[in-house]
Scaffold this motif. Structure first.
Motif, PDB file in Angstrom:
ATOM      1  N   ALA A   1     -47.678  46.253  -2.976  1.00 57.26           N
ATOM      2  CA  ALA A   1     -47.799  46.446  -1.531  1.00 57.26           C
ATOM      3  C   ALA A   1     -48.447  45.212  -0.932  1.00 57.26           C
ATOM      4  O   ALA A   1     -49.144  44.450  -1.612  1.00 57.26           O
TER       5      ALA A   1
ATOM      6  N   MET B   1     -44.456  46.957   4.285  1.00 59.79           N
ATOM      7  CA  MET B   1     -45.606  46.960   3.383  1.00 59.79           C
ATOM      8  C   MET B   1     -45.235  46.885   1.912  1.00 59.79           C
ATOM      9  O   MET B   1     -46.114  46.727   1.064  1.00 59.79           O
ATOM     10  N   MET B   2     -43.966  47.016   1.561  1.00 62.68           N
ATOM     11  CA  MET B   2     -43.522  46.872   0.186  1.00 62.68           C
ATOM     12  C   MET B   2     -42.237  46.058   0.168  1.00 62.68           C
ATOM     13  O   MET B   2     -41.611  45.854   1.216  1.00 62.68           O
TER      14      MET B   2
ATOM     15  N   CYS C   1     -53.410  41.340   0.101  1.00 69.86           N
ATOM     16  CA  CYS C   1     -54.068  41.519   1.404  1.00 69.86           C
ATOM     17  C   CYS C   1     -54.462  40.172   1.993  1.00 69.86           C
ATOM     18  O   CYS C   1     -55.549  40.009   2.557  1.00 69.86           O
TER      19      CYS C   1
ATOM     20  N   TYR D   1     -39.991  47.158   3.004  1.00 73.51           N
ATOM     21  CA  TYR D   1     -39.948  48.607   3.181  1.00 73.51           C
ATOM     22  C   TYR D   1     -41.188  49.031   3.946  1.00 73.51           C
ATOM     23  O   TYR D   1     -42.311  48.812   3.496  1.00 73.51           O
ATOM     24  N   LYS D   2     -40.982  49.619   5.131  1.00 74.93           N
ATOM     25  CA  LYS D   2     -42.074  50.040   6.010  1.00 74.93           C
ATOM     26  C   LYS D   2     -43.056  48.903   6.274  1.00 74.93           C
ATOM     27  O   LYS D   2     -44.235  49.132   6.540  1.00 74.93           O
TER      28      LYS D   2
ATOM     29  N   ASN E   1     -44.425  48.795  -7.736  1.00 73.12           N
ATOM     30  CA  ASN E   1     -45.890  48.923  -7.687  1.00 73.12           C
ATOM     31  C   ASN E   1     -46.556  47.737  -6.998  1.00 73.12           C
ATOM     32  O   ASN E   1     -47.536  47.172  -7.491  1.00 73.12           O
TER      33      ASN E   1
ATOM     34  N   TYR F   1     -51.392  54.494   3.255  1.00 69.46           N
ATOM     35  CA  TYR F   1     -50.140  54.793   2.566  1.00 69.46           C
ATOM     36  C   TYR F   1     -50.241  54.489   1.078  1.00 69.46           C
ATOM     37  O   TYR F   1     -49.738  55.253   0.243  1.00 69.46           O
ATOM     38  N   VAL F   2     -50.882  53.391   0.727  1.00 69.05           N
ATOM     39  CA  VAL F   2     -51.083  53.067  -0.685  1.00 69.05           C
ATOM     40  C   VAL F   2     -51.863  54.186  -1.366  1.00 69.05           C
ATOM     41  O   VAL F   2     -51.528  54.619  -2.482  1.00 69.05           O
TER      42      VAL F   2
ATOM     43  N   TYR G   1     -51.823  44.665  -4.940  1.00 69.42           N
ATOM     44  CA  TYR G   1     -51.956  44.886  -3.499  1.00 69.42           C
ATOM     45  C   TYR G   1     -52.366  43.556  -2.857  1.00 69.42           C
ATOM     46  O   TYR G   1     -53.507  43.119  -2.980  1.00 69.42           O
TER      47      TYR G   1
ATOM     48  N   THR H   1     -50.069  43.537   3.064  1.00 69.12           N
ATOM     49  CA  THR H   1     -50.506  43.805   4.427  1.00 69.12           C
ATOM     50  C   THR H   1     -50.079  42.679   5.345  1.00 69.12           C
ATOM     51  O   THR H   1     -50.443  41.521   5.127  1.00 69.12           O
TER      52      THR H   1
ATOM     53  N   VAL I   1     -51.442  50.733   6.148  1.00 76.09           N
ATOM     54  CA  VAL I   1     -50.956  50.334   4.829  1.00 76.09           C
ATOM     55  C   VAL I   1     -51.887  50.876   3.745  1.00 76.09           C
ATOM     56  O   VAL I   1     -51.427  51.418   2.729  1.00 76.09           O
TER      57      VAL I   1
END
Length: 797
Positions: free
Chosen positions: A407, A398-399, A164, A395-396, A405, A427-428, A162, A409, A424
């Motif tokens: 994501a 955020m991915m 960030c 995708y959206k 796997n 959603y995660v 993830y 921000t 985000v």
């Protein structure tokens, strides 16, 4: 905060060697690894701690402090131009007195939130992530982090990565190659590296730039400097807003802290969205409003056209906010000035302009922007192949397409960063819960080859244009498009199904490249007569069809998929208008739902009679399907099925009254909790994941209207006896002569369709098998999953 890029990149690992092979036995594994401990990373970790307390989580931070941007930037007056009710976290109310807060207050807020939610202890400082490689064989990332002290890099593994860190490069800002810069004898400063001992008392200061940093610096430095000049090549749109939010202050006096924070947050969101939409739909009007607002705060005759009227339209670049008009007050008092001109060259004592004028300067501040850097310069690899970010699609927002796997921000450009960061993180948390619920290990967005692509960041600013080729792109349609529209994103992120046909779910492939789980099939979609239909298919052999109840989805049958797919080809489908399937073009009726199921089976290629199991409304649809297409149905397994008893609960009678039904069906978490608890006798089955799903289903487009149409198609209200029995008599009379093998089961504590409906079923189908589950509610397929599967296998044998 974004990770600073390494001075050198480590060599790529051997693409033919699995990362697992080079891991030492002591390599630590984490469920979720967050890169960055700034505003986004702390918020993400807090939400993970709240919603997934059993997951192992760590944050890797390149610097030695929490706070990211708000710890790094130390220039005079540093502040936010987003209000704190939207820049603050949704789950942690802002209690400060100023809506437009200074940097120190924001930093204190971030660190206080980290302490309150137990996140402070999860941060590992001095870890700059330089590489992450995904292994499909074991469904995990291997992450390499370097340290500033020159010690050996740290290697960690994680199931979910993830990022960030935003998209700015924070080890250095952008400074143009100014002619004659070597001749300048004064002090040259970039805001990103502000000297702690810089004294501007009584000095002549020139701030080069016209963005948020320059507009912040000028009034702050003007308080002590002899004079501050903001030198800009072209102007920026500027708006003055009060530093205190009077509406929020009133809300705080009458509402609890969290409720007041939420109300103020949504009020400010609506204002920001309206402002942005007005800028896009009526740019001339917005331009006029902004320039007239500036003119009212400056001395009469001030040249607003030159200094505060950009050539571009509002929101082509970010709008700058001036708290309480401090910039205009400094200009009006003569402590600051704005010069719009181009730099010819630096001189020994200052800056010579193309107009021929010269600006003397003891200090020059180059507020000329930042450099962009995707994911802090972290190199991503998937199974030994380096990911070329420019070839991926977000995708959206955020991915990344093709990256499992993972994501990231990236906040809004037209609103507060944290609004998107919160979404985000939510959603995660949702997708992690979905992986748990369905036994998956991986999820990967897959973009269609035909997707039309555009730049990810929709701003015309120079710092954006310089680096866009190194970033992912976006598409022109959802879920690949970045709309910069928070209310729309709320619906997309919170309410739409996780399994949307774009995210592909699976498991570790194992050494031979095949998935290691027998239950790897995820819900998919196909098109039936122009409608999208969501379905799931597992197993092989003779077909079994599973149908859900009103306002529900195929996920109600997930347990049966795993239990039955060893013997059968198991298919479940979201009925038209429910779950992830589009509604019918005509009003929703029982015959229409059954016809749509038959059309779905045709498109799917099911060419032999199916064993149909239906729960609640799904049972009535199963019977209607048998009547309409008797050669298609092998047998009926009716689970707490609609279509038998006359009496219904008070809830269904109330919902069948259209206006009141629509009111009660407005989605809220409290209503979803109550609804899920009413379904089960054992309320432990009303898990947070099921509550979340119920909330999403209740909030889907047309969800309430389809449900009410369905109820009214069953006869409407006829006095106190409940739903009219005419359709039931007709249906049962048509099914009985078919003499299909039938089994009817019920839960004895059903609060939706009472258990005495089983007596009516026995009367209608005297040759049917029946079973009554003790201490069971409306969904035995969940509460008594193994027992029901055993009964089904015996019945169909």
């Amino acid at each position: 905060m974004p990770q600073s890029p390494a001075p050198h990149q480590p060599p790529l690992q051997d693409p033919h060697r699995d990362p697992a092979e080079v891991q030492h036995a002591e390599v630590e594994h984490l469920d979720v690894l967050i890169v960055g401990a700034g505003l986004s990373g702390i918020g993400a970790a807090c939400q993970l701690r709240r919603q997934h307390p059993r997951r192992s989580v760590a944050l890797l931070e390149a610097r030695d402090a929490i706070g990211g941007t708000w710890d790094l930037f130390r220039y005079p007056g540093v502040r936010s131009d987003s209000d704190m009710f939207t820049l603050g976290y949704a789950f942690s109310p802002w209690t400060g007195t100023r809506s437009l807060a200074d940097g120190a207050s924001i930093l204190d807020y971030v660190r206080r939130t980290a302490r309150e939610f137990g996140v402070e202890e999860l941060v590992r400082f001095g870890h700059r992530v330089v590489q992450a490689e995904w292994s499909s064989a074991n469904a995990r990332w291997t992450v390499t982090a370097e340290h500033g002290d020159g010690s050996e890099p740290t290697t960690l593994t994680c199931s979910f990565l993830y990022a960030c860190g935003g998209y700015y490069r924070y080890d250095e800002g952008y400074t143009p190659d100014f002619p004659g810069l070597a001749d300048y004898t004064g002090t040259l400063v970039h805001p990103q590296k502000w000297p702690e001992d810089l004294d501007h008392q009584g000095k002549r200061v020139v701030v080069i730039g016209s963005g948020a940093t320059a507009i912040t610096l000028v009034p702050a430095m003007a308080e002590r400097a002899a004079k501050v000049t903001m030198l800009q090549r072209s102007p920026t749109y500027v708006v003055s807003l009060p530093a205190h939010d009077l509406v929020a202050d009133k809300l705080r006096r009458i509402l609890p802290a969290r409720a007041a924070h939420t109300a103020a947050r949504w009020k400010n969101v609506r204002v920001a969205v309206a402002s942005y939409q007005l800028s896009r739909k009526a740019p001339k009007l917005m331009r006029s409003l902004l320039t007239r607002g500036v003119a009212r705060q400056l001395p009469a005759g001030y040249d607003v056209g030159t200094h505060f009227t950009p050539r571009y339209e509002p929101w082509d670049e970010r709008l700058c906010v001036v708290p309480d008009g401090d910039l205009f007050k400094a200009i009006s008092a003569g402590r600051a000035e704005v010069v719009t001109d181009r730099i010819a060259r630096f001189t020994e004592q200052g800056i010579a302009l193309e107009s021929g004028a010269e600006l003397p300067a003891d200090i020059v501040v180059t507020a000329t922007g930042l450099n962009l850097l995707a994911f802090g310069g972290m190199r991503l690899l998937v199974d030994g192949t380096e990911v070329q970010l420019s070839q991926t699609v977000a995708y959206k927002a955020m991915m990344l397409s093709g990256v499992p796997n993972f994501a990231f921000t990236v906040g809004y450009t037209n609103a507060s960063w944290t609004l998107k960061a919160d979404l985000v993180a939510q959603y995660v948390c949702r997708v992690l819960a979905h992986l748990d619920e369905h036994g998956y290990q991986t999820l990967t967005p897959v973009a269609p080859d035909s997707l039309v692509r555009e730049p990810l960041i929709g701003l015309a600013s120079g710092y954006v244009r310089r680096s866009l080729s190194d970033f992912p792109s976006q598409g022109t349609t959802a879920p690949w498009r970045v709309d910069q529209h928070y209310p729309r994103d709320v619906r997309m992120v919170r309410d739409q199904p996780v399994e949307d046909g774009v995210l592909h779910f699976g498991h570790a492939s194992g050494p031979d490249g095949t998935e290691t789980s027998a239950t790897s099939a995820a819900p998919r979609t196909l098109t039936v007569r122009g409608r999208t239909v969501r379905y799931r298919e597992t197993g092989a052999g003779r077909p079994v069809l599973l149908l859900h109840g009103v306002a529900r989805s195929l996920d109600d049958w997930s347990e049966q998929h795993d239990l039955l797919s060893g013997e059968y080809r198991v298919i479940s489908v979201d009925l038209a208008g429910f779950g992830g399937s589009q509604r019918l073009t005509e009003p929703t009726t029982l015959p229409g739902l059954a016809r749509a199921v038959g059309e779905f089976l045709d498109v799917l290629g099911v060419d032999e009679p199916v064993r149909v199991a239906g729960n609640s409304l799904g049972g009535a649809v199963a019977m209607r399907l048998a009547v309409q297409s008797p050669d298609r149905v092998h047998s009926l397994l009716l689970v707490n099925s609609a279509g038998f008893g006359r009496e219904v609960t008070a809830t269904l009678r109330v919902l069948a009254i259209r206006p009141l039904g629509r009111t009660l069906l407005r989605p809220s978490r409290r209503a979803s909790v109550m609804a899920e608890r009413s379904i089960f006798h054992d309320r432990t089955f009303a898990t947070p994941a099921r509550v979340d799903r119920a909330l999403r289903l209740a909030g889907r487009p047309d969800g309430a209207s389809v449900m009410l149409e369905t109820l009214h198609s069953l006869g409407g209200i006829r006095g106190i006896r409940g739903i009219d029995a005419g359709w039931r008599r007709e249906l049962l009379a048509a099914v009985a002569p078919l003499d299909l093998p039938t089994m009817v089961v019920w839960g004895d504590r059903d609060l939706i369709l009472p258990a005495h409906h089983l007596d009516a079923a026995r009367a209608a189908f005297p040759r049917a098998r029946t079973h009554l589950f003790p201490r069971t509610g409306h969904m035995p397929q969940i509460e008594r999953s193994e027992e029901l599967a055993k009964l089904a296998l015996e019945f169909w044998a």
